[in-house]
Scaffold this motif. Structure first.
Motif: not given
Length: 263
Positions: A37, A45, A96, A143
């Motif tokens: 992500f 995210k 992440d 994103f």
């Protein structure tokens, strides 16, 4: 206009049910799934990762959110500390942010040298190809959020004590370096959007739609199947053997805070 909450929650629950099926397939088949992500600050995210992992077994699916590298890690091969967090058979790892820190924040903020940045862009496709050739299922999501929406989300965070921790001075500085981050992202995609490991862009001005779109795509990209689970039947409770619970006043009880609330 965004999705209505009722529609969003109904579809999210359906997709999360499928994620549980995906998890069981990964576990029983001994598959290894890595989901990266990435994206701008406040692009959504974290909220998406939360929804992906919400109903999964933390022994199977875990989140890797690495802190700043230590002095020793700064002296290692750049990818080395990320390798330690890759999944074993039957595991899912949700990154992440990931090794792409070097293509984004490190490059823009001057935390790495131009030579280190260029070396990363050369080595990253090779590194990811090695992962895929070894059987790892690698999915990469970027994103994307507009500058106006990012600024508004930052503004709301400054006013929300529950989300204030999400803001750092570096996050705020990203507002003044919008174009620098845009150029860094474009260069990153040129070098690392490969046939073996493509990037998938998630438009995230509408957070609800972004979450559903990302999860639906992930599910469609993995050839998982339903796994037959063993039938479970609660056994009958055996008759008492004379056990008597000790008096409650012998233990330290948590005060009944809820009793003082207005019902």
């Amino acid at each position: 206009m965004g999705l209505k909450r009722a529609v969003y929650e109904q579809e999210l629950l359906r997709l999360q049910t499928e994620l549980v099926k995906l998890q069981e397939w990964v576990r029983t088949e001994g598959a290894r799934l890595v989901v990266v992500f990435e994206g701008r600050d406040a692009a959504g995210k974290g909220g998406t990762i939360k929804r992906v992992a919400e109903h999964l077994n933390p022994r199977v699916a875990r989140i890797a959110a690495l802190p700043k590298p230590t002095e020793r890690q700064r002296g290692q091969w750049y990818f080395q500390r990320y390798v330690e967090h890759l999944p074993a058979a039957g595991e899912i790892v949700l990154f992440d942010r990931s090794w792409y820190n070097r293509a984004g924040v490190e490059h823009v903020m001057g935390f790495c040298t131009p030579a280190e940045h260029q070396r990363f862009l050369r080595q990253c496709p090779v590194f990811e190809r090695m992962l895929v050739e070894d059987g790892i299922l690698l999915r990469k999501y970027w994103f994307s959020v507009s500058d106006a929406v990012q600024e508004e989300r930052f503004r709301r965070r400054t006013e929300d004590p529950l989300r204030r921790w999400k803001l750092s001075p570096m996050d705020l500085e990203s507002l003044t370096r919008w174009e620098a981050y845009s150029r860094a992202k474009d260069e990153m995609l040129v070098h690392t959007d490969t046939e073996d490991c493509p990037w998938y862009v998630v438009e995230s001005d509408d957070k609800r739609s972004a979450r559903l779109n990302m999860i639906a795509h992930l599910l469609s990209s993995v050839p998982y199947e339903d796994v037959a689970l063993p039938s479970l039947t609660l056994p009958p409770r055996p008759p008492s053997t004379g056990y008597v619970r000790p008096p409650k006043d012998l233990q330290k009880a948590v005060p009944d805070h809820a009793a003082g609330l207005t019902r």
